[in-house]
Design a protein around this motif. Structure first.
Motif, PDB file in Angstrom:
ATOM      1  N   ILE A  28       0.845  -1.205   0.000  1.00 11.09           N
ATOM      2  CA  ILE A  28       0.000   0.000   0.000  1.00 11.09           C
ATOM      3  C   ILE A  28       0.879   1.253   0.000  1.00 11.09           C
ATOM      4  N   VAL A  29       1.984   1.207   0.758  1.00  6.00           N
ATOM      5  CA  VAL A  29       2.888   2.357   0.766  1.00  6.00           C
ATOM      6  C   VAL A  29       3.518   2.553  -0.613  1.00  6.00           C
ATOM      7  N   PHE A  30       3.870   1.438  -1.280  1.00  5.67           N
ATOM      8  CA  PHE A  30       4.426   1.544  -2.643  1.00  5.67           C
ATOM      9  C   PHE A  30       3.429   2.223  -3.577  1.00  5.67           C
ATOM     10  N   VAL A  31       2.142   1.818  -3.465  1.00  6.05           N
ATOM     11  CA  VAL A  31       1.130   2.402  -4.354  1.00  6.05           C
ATOM     12  C   VAL A  31       1.040   3.902  -4.112  1.00  6.05           C
ATOM     13  N   TRP A  32       1.095   4.276  -2.834  1.00  3.48           N
ATOM     14  CA  TRP A  32       1.035   5.701  -2.499  1.00  3.48           C
ATOM     15  C   TRP A  32       2.232   6.433  -3.109  1.00  3.48           C
ATOM     16  N   GLY A  33       3.435   5.844  -2.931  1.00  4.52           N
ATOM     17  CA  GLY A  33       4.630   6.466  -3.505  1.00  4.52           C
ATOM     18  C   GLY A  33       4.519   6.591  -5.010  1.00  4.52           C
ATOM     19  N   ALA A  53      12.685   1.921  -4.435  1.00  6.47           N
ATOM     20  CA  ALA A  53      12.748   2.956  -5.469  1.00  6.47           C
ATOM     21  C   ALA A  53      12.036   2.466  -6.724  1.00  6.47           C
ATOM     22  N   PHE A  54      12.233   1.190  -7.081  1.00  2.00           N
ATOM     23  CA  PHE A  54      11.558   0.673  -8.278  1.00  2.00           C
ATOM     24  C   PHE A  54      10.054   0.619  -8.083  1.00  2.00           C
ATOM     25  N   GLY A  55       9.605   0.221  -6.878  1.00  2.00           N
ATOM     26  CA  GLY A  55       8.174   0.177  -6.625  1.00  2.00           C
ATOM     27  C   GLY A  55       7.521   1.524  -6.854  1.00  2.00           C
ATOM     28  N   MET A  56       8.276   2.595  -6.616  1.00  2.00           N
ATOM     29  CA  MET A  56       7.684   3.925  -6.761  1.00  2.00           C
ATOM     30  C   MET A  56       7.926   4.540  -8.136  1.00  2.00           C
ATOM     31  N   LEU A  57       9.113   4.353  -8.703  1.00  3.00           N
ATOM     32  CA  LEU A  57       9.405   5.073  -9.951  1.00  3.00           C
ATOM     33  C   LEU A  57       9.048   4.283 -11.191  1.00  3.00           C
TER      34      LEU A  57
END
Lengths: 290, 241
Positions: A61-66, A202-206
């Motif tokens: 869920i935090v990754f999705v937010w990022g 970083a990959f989960g977010m970018l």
């Protein structure tokens, strides 16, 4: 075996009504997703005693937010590429995570109520990084400073600072099951797992926006990929957790990661093929029907 | 105790300022440089600078391990600078080899008419409607200076965090924190540049360096304060190995 699977998948696809498979982020608009993820992220982060797979869900869920914050800021064009803002989030996250863990290791940083550890100290890291993110967002967008003229960059960088910190904290607590520095230093930092944490978060977010960006980018499809990367991250963290804690914690996380990866990869590919004007398979990926 | 904390804070600020300066000195071409239609290395500021800084951190940590206690701050920081300079030098040299012998272009600056170091005229060599090619001598020197500045800054942050006379973090904690501070500064500087830059002779450099350093100062002060808070807890000191 591969072809049979494909045929089976095709049959399943035809049998199921399409509405059932459709995942919608319409309810979770940018503000609602941010508040929801912040609350879930903080709840998961301050209870290091939770089972690893629940923390894995919190991490996704935090990754999705990022990823949503990256999407918000980077779709206007940053001039240095999308990866820069994801790496910035994790640069912030590492500083905040280590500070949060240091504060939580103090005697007043962690309360024990009825045998349940509540690590309030980590919130210091999250709060400090929210401040740092807000200041750097204002520096980047302010008239007197860099003046990037990106709407909502201040808010995006604040959210990225918090999301990066929460990602580092949750992943650390997945691997060690506690924030005690005597356990975190040998199991996460000194053996170099922190570098893995850095790059997978970083990959989960970018990566979602970096892959999907363009004229026809759609929020729902971009965020599907973020959850998929969360699945891959869970598999990697599950392997590490099996080595550091126990198989009881690690194996459910690996299973969760594998299921999430397969389900959301399929959902993402279906969304791509449905929304594309035409798809021509090269034969490399079987699901494309090449 | 107070002097140690202040010294760490000052060193983090100096390191952050130097890394911001380093990014402004890099010959960064971005995507256009991949087609040899802009001067510089064909990647973004952040990737180039992170590569150089991480090499610098490796050399610095190797040199820091020569001392059992109390490593010499200046020597370790200088060794980090040498590592980064080498990395930048190799990158630009090999890039130029590919540009010259692979793509068949003449390295020349697109932003100035005369190279400030060799005093050679540049405009004749520039293909019309491009922004220069390859890494010309002025950009090469600027890149080496950037490597020095960035490597010194990154290694300075690392050595005050790892040294037992100052913060006394474990090697890995100091390394990853130094990288985090470096990346935060490098990306703010990259946003300040906004795309491509050729080096100190580029008009963009003079126009934007002041803003870049101001932003870097503010971000470094905040990062430094956060790290000092982490030091004050005392839990990270002593570095369980």
């Amino acid at each position: 075996m591969g072809e049979e699977e494909v045929k089976q998948e095709e049959k399943e696809e035809k049998a199921k009504p399409k509405e059932e498979f459709k995942l919608s982020f319409d309810y979770f608009n940018e503000s609602r997703l941010g508040i929801f993820a912040l609350i879930i992220g903080i709840l998961v982060a301050i209870f290091p005693g939770l089972p690893a797979f629940i923390k894995g869900i919190g991490m996704m869920i935090v990754f999705v937010w990022g990823a949503d914050s990256v999407r918000k800021t980077a779709r206007y064009g940053l001039g240095t590429g999308v990866p820069s803002i994801g790496v910035l989030a994790m640069g912030f996250g590492i500083i905040g995570g280590i500070t949060g863990i240091a504060v939580a290791s103090l005697s007043f940083g962690t309360l024990v109520v009825g045998g349940v550890e509540i690590a309030f100290g980590v919130l210091a890291g999250v709060a400090l990084l929210a401040l740092l993110g807000f200041v750097s967002g204002n520096l980047a967008n302010g008239d007197k400073f860099i003046n990037m003229k990106i709407p909502g960059l201040e808010r995006g960088m604040t959210e990225l600072g918090m999301a990066g910190t929460l990602a580092v904290l949750i992943e650390t607590s997945i691997i060690t099951g506690t924030y005690a520095i005597t356990s975190v230093l040998p199991n996460v930092i000194n053996n170099g797992v922190i570098a893995v944490i850095f790059i997978i978060s970083a990959f989960g977010m970018l990566q979602p926006l970096n892959t999907c960006l363009g004229a026809d980018e759609r929020r729902g499809r971009t965020l599907l990929m973020s959850i998929e990367i969360g699945g891959i991250a869970s598999i990697i963290l599950g392997l590490v957790t099996t080595l550091t804690l126990s198989a009881v914690q690690g194996v459910p996380l690996i299973v969760l990661g594998a299921v999430v990866w397969v389900v959301f990869y399929r959902a993402y590919m279906k969304a791509c093929m449905k929304e594309a004007y035409a798809v021509k398979g090269t034969g490399l990926i079987k699901t494309l029907g090449g | 105790m107070i002097e140690t904390l202040l010294l760490v804070l000052v060193c983090i600020i100096i390191g952050g300022l130097l890394s911001s300066l380093a990014v402004h000195l890099m010959p960064v071409g971005g995507a256009p440089a991949a087609m040899a239609t802009a001067t510089g290395i064909a990647t973004g500021c952040v990737m180039l600078m992170t590569g150089a800084a991480v090499t610098g951190l490796f050399t610095a940590s190797t040199v820091a391990s020569f001392w059992v206690t109390k490593p010499n701050v200046i020597l370790v920081a200088l060794s980090g600078a040498v590592g980064s300079m080498l990395m930048m030098g190799f990158t630009m040299f090999v890039g130029n080899l590919i540009y010259i012998f692979g793509a068949g272009i003449v390295p020349c600056s697109g932003r100035v008419a005369v190279d400030p170091i060799t005093k050679e005229s540049q405009t004749e060599y520039k293909t019309p409607r491009t922004d220069g090619h390859g890494v010309p001598p002025a950009s090469f020197v600027s890149g080496i200076l950037g490597g020095f500045s960035g490597g010194f800054g990154g290694a300075l942050i690392y050595v005050v965090l790892v040294s037992d006379s100052y913060a006394h973090f474990s090697v890995a904690t100091a390394g990853i924190v130094a990288m985090g501070i470096f990346i935060a500064n490098a990306i703010i500087a990259a946003y300040n540049i906004g795309g491509t830059i050729e080096g100190f002779h580029d008009p963009k450099f003079k126009a934007r360096i002041r803003t870049g350093l101001t932003c870097s100062l503010i971000v470094s002060v905040l990062c430094g304060v956060i790290i000092v808070i982490a030091m004050l807890t005392g839990t990270l000191a002593g570095g369980v190995m």
